[in-house]
Scaffold this active site. Structure first.
Site, mmCIF file in Angstrom:
data_model
loop_
_atom_site.group_PDB
_atom_site.id
_atom_site.type_symbol
_atom_site.label_atom_id
_atom_site.label_comp_id
_atom_site.label_asym_id
_atom_site.label_seq_id
_atom_site.Cartn_x
_atom_site.Cartn_y
_atom_site.Cartn_z
ATOM 1 N N ARG A 219 39.550 12.682 60.868
ATOM 2 C CA ARG A 219 40.857 13.283 60.960
ATOM 3 C C ARG A 219 41.368 13.038 62.337
ATOM 4 O O ARG A 219 40.470 12.668 63.394
ATOM 5 C CB ARG A 219 40.949 14.530 60.541
ATOM 6 C CG ARG A 219 39.867 15.403 61.234
ATOM 7 C CD ARG A 219 40.110 16.843 61.022
ATOM 8 N NE ARG A 219 38.928 17.777 61.359
ATOM 9 C CZ ARG A 219 38.870 18.231 62.820
ATOM 10 N NH1 ARG A 219 39.687 18.061 63.613
ATOM 11 N NH2 ARG A 219 37.981 19.195 63.091
ATOM 12 N N GLU B 276 19.472 24.481 61.640
ATOM 13 C CA GLU B 276 18.856 23.545 62.596
ATOM 14 C C GLU B 276 18.805 24.033 63.850
ATOM 15 O O GLU B 276 18.972 25.237 64.114
ATOM 16 C CB GLU B 276 20.002 22.396 62.547
ATOM 17 C CG GLU B 276 21.414 22.968 63.138
ATOM 18 C CD GLU B 276 22.383 21.712 63.624
ATOM 19 O OE1 GLU B 276 22.249 20.661 62.763
ATOM 20 O OE2 GLU B 276 23.334 21.724 64.290
ATOM 21 N N LYS C 148 28.639 16.943 57.202
ATOM 22 C CA LYS C 148 27.740 16.801 58.126
ATOM 23 C C LYS C 148 26.204 16.224 57.707
ATOM 24 O O LYS C 148 25.406 15.816 58.362
ATOM 25 C CB LYS C 148 27.233 18.285 58.841
ATOM 26 C CG LYS C 148 28.435 18.996 59.362
ATOM 27 C CD LYS C 148 28.180 20.432 59.727
ATOM 28 C CE LYS C 148 29.266 21.144 60.169
ATOM 29 N NZ LYS C 148 29.443 22.431 59.676
#
Lengths: 463, 211
Positions: free
Chosen positions: A307, A206, A112
């Site tokens: 994926r 975050e 990320k």
């Protein structure tokens, strides 16, 4: 030499990969752990090998060599986004093809943190917060304080932040903090969980956005710089642990409900951003760009899943490729492009028709914090119709004990309708007519999330 | 809390053996390093730093993994036919007929004396950070109803387990951190403070009488 694929995964995805291999005329073998010995993915396989763990690369490569496999399909979870595993497959003395993007791409986008950096460089909006893992408690608390102040300035009435395991995924290892004075306790808990589950105690912090929808863009790219998208999905309906439970394609439907923004424009925007980023990193396999869209219509990139995604089936179900019969199979596309095939179609050849809904049927108690239910399934009889596909690893003919080592997922139902209203109505019919029976070790009846899914169907796609 | 210690000891005296079935821990090419009926020993040293007898080797990707005996005893039921072949994980390879030593007999008998906090599900278990520190520092910390000494990790979800029995001290921890524990197996052995002397008497008696 005929290609032979080792399916390094379990459950329904192992079966879908197996079926895709068969459709492509490829040999396959599966691996399994003792807990999974009665799973249909083992019983359906021509050749199955018991290994110590799906997370043991040495066992997997040893089986690949013994069974003379030429490629490994990682499915989702486990090694699917592990660039070291993909790199090892490519660089070992007996290389095997990794069915996924190049390992460099997984390295750059699989985290990320890197994704956030790349997105920022390309001018793609991301959620305010850290863009690297934090290991220091004092630094972490400073960042948390800054994020609370930022929200105060934005006029957010109930500010909160998310503390995430940086190496995590699938909604695991995420907790919300509402007050700065409870931050440290949560930070320590996530750090400890992250170290145990993922082997890295790095934590991301975050801003917690509220009142948003979770959207996805499905891309299929080839090794010949071809990029196509298979539209958008809406994955907003999630358990309290942020695990998806109902997914819908397309991501918004202005014909079904109204939005406080131009929904079509937002969808076009997130597709364009996703394609831009895929081009930039020379993406070369299937991948999912995950977004949040807030009530004001602003999208923020969450992460890229390098994926196959659990919910790939709904994107396929609404898509048509000019010159081909039926709807595509994205798992098949993934395998094809991994072997160097060209896509064989352009974006103009892809069209979309209707709405598809995926229901994730899980043995869990939605009324008690989605507590997993452990026990044996004695009967699983999903409703059958030509508008629904059910993917499951539960044997139809014997009692199946749900392994406690993995998520208690029972099945995926992929439902199609000519429009969203019909898809929702059919999903209701499916749930009402699906029968699941089972008992736990205290002779208590099975608990599934079917009532929860039914209730949540009324909310799909609505802001 | 009386137990018929003499009867229990007699039971163990009559059959002081336990058979430990050993399965292949991984997939690979197996090479046995022991013979049927061979005596083997377990790990030794204060921190078990000296490995036990080498039982077999597994070769995976040209790397050798050596597997040592986890306990002392005699090798029985050796699957010699697997020697040199590719073997999947989880295959029965041999058993070790192990004679219980004094500490193990104490451990088995104390399970009948202590208040057992058992595993509610087959899952992985961990001591909560708070109790892990207490045990490390105090050895046998006290525990009260309402305390959360253990984390159950089930289906990748962590749940704190609440202790609800009588107050006491944690006398024994029966599991390894993060290990998979079967439903009903003991996690903690708890002793009421007023019974500590009785427990010590039991331990002393076994130490004296077990050879």
């Amino acid at each position: 030499m005929k290609e032979r694929i080792l399916i390094a995964n379990r459950g329904e995805i192992a079966i879908r990969i197996m079926q895709a291999c068969e459709a492509l005329g490829l040999d396959h073998v599966v691996v399994y752990t003792p807990e999974d010995r009665y799973s249909m993915h083992v019983r359906m396989a021509a050749k199955a090998f018991q290994i110590a763990s799906y997370k043991d690369p040495n066992d997997i490569f040893e089986v690949a060599d013994h069974a003379k496999c030429t490629a490994i399909h990682p499915g989702y979870g486990f090694f699917s986004e592990n660039f070291r595993f993909a790199r090892r497959a490519a660089m070992r003395s007996r290389p095997v093809r990794f069915i996924g993007p190049r390992w460099e791409v997984i390295r750059d986008l699989g985290s990320k943190i890197n994704t956030k950096k790349v997105a920022k460089d390309l001018g793609i909006p991301v959620i305010p917060g850290t863009d690297r893992p934090i290991y220091n408690e004092i630094e972490a608390e400073g960042i948390a304080e800054w994020l609370f102040l930022l929200q105060k300035e934005q006029g957010v009435t109930h500010p909160s932040i998310l503390v995430k395991a940086s190496a995590g995924g699938g909604g695991m290892g995420i907790e919300e903090v509402n007050h700065l004075n409870t931050f440290r306790r949560v930070y320590r808990r996530i750090q400890s969980y992250s170290k145990r589950q993922f082997g890295d105690e790095g934590v991301l912090i975050e801003q917690c956005l509220r009142d948003y929808h979770h959207l996805e863009v499905q891309l299929v790219c080839s090794q010949h710089s071809e990029i196509s998208h298979f539209g958008t999905r809406n994955c907003t309906i999630q358990s309290t642990g942020r695990q998806k439970r109902v997914e819908v394609a397309p991501g918004f439907d202005p014909d079904y409900c109204t939005y406080p923004f131009n929904a079509q424009k937002v969808l076009e925007r997130i597709v364009a951003y996703s394609v831009k980023m895929a081009k930039h990193v020379q993406y070369d396999n299937v991948g999912t760009w995950e977004w949040v869209v807030t009530r004001d219509g602003n999208p923020y990139l969450l992460e890229v899943n390098t994926r196959i995604q659990v919910e790939n089936g709904i994107s396929a179900r609404i898509a048509r490729i000019k010159g081909t019969d039926g709807y595509p199979n994205i798992v098949k596309e993934q395998i094809r492009v991994a072997f160097g095939d060209r896509l064989g179609y352009s974006q103009e050849d892809i069209s979309f028709s209707g709405t598809s809904i995926e229901l994730r049927i899980v043995a869990e108690d939605a009324r008690r914090g989605f507590k997993p239910w452990c026990g044996a399934i004695t009967r699983f009889a999903p409703y059958q119709a030509d508008w629904v596909n059910v993917h499951t690893h539960i044997p139809p003919d014997l009692s199946y004990f749900i392994p406690t080592e993995y998520d208690p997922n029972l099945a995926l139902a992929i439902i199609w309708g000519q429009n969203t209203a019909e898809a929702v109505e059919r999903a209701h019919i499916f749930i009402k007519n699906t029968q699941i029976e089972g008992k736990d070790s205290h002779d208590q009846t099975i608990i599934t999330n079917l009532p929860y899914l039914q209730e949540k169907l009324n909310d799909v796609l609505k802001f | 809390m009386d137990i018929d210690l003499n009867a229990l000891l007699e039971t163990y005296r009559k059959n002081p053996f336990e058979d430990h079935v050993l399965q292949s821990v991984h997939t690979g090419i197996i090479t046995f390093k022991v013979q049927e009926d061979q005596e083997v020993h377990g790990p030794e040293g204060k921190w078990h730093q000296k490995p036990g007898t080498l039982l077999y080797q597994l070769e995976r990707e040209n790397n050798i993994k050596k597997i040592y005996s986890p306990c002392s005893g005699t090798i029985i039921d050796l699957r010699r036919d697997l020697n040199g072949s590719f073997t999947e994980a989880g295959v029965d390879l041999m058993s070790i007929r192990h004679r219980l030593d004094k500490d193990e007999v104490i451990d088995r008998i104390l399970r009948d004396v202590l208040i057992l906090f058992t595993a509610p599900q087959r899952a992985r278990y961990l001591l909560s950070p708070e109790f892990a520190v207490k045990i490390e520092k105090q050895g046998q910390p006290s525990i009260q109803p309402g305390d959360e000494p253990i984390i159950m990790s089930l289906m990748k979800r962590d749940t704190n387990l609440v202790y609800s029995s009588t107050p006491g001290v944690i006398y024994k921890v029966y599991f390894q951190q993060g290990a998979l524990v079967e439903e009903g197996a003991p996690l903690l052995g708890i002793c009421q403070e007023e019974n500590l002397s009785y427990i010590q008497q039991v331990v002393n008696k076994i130490k004296t009488e077990w050879e």
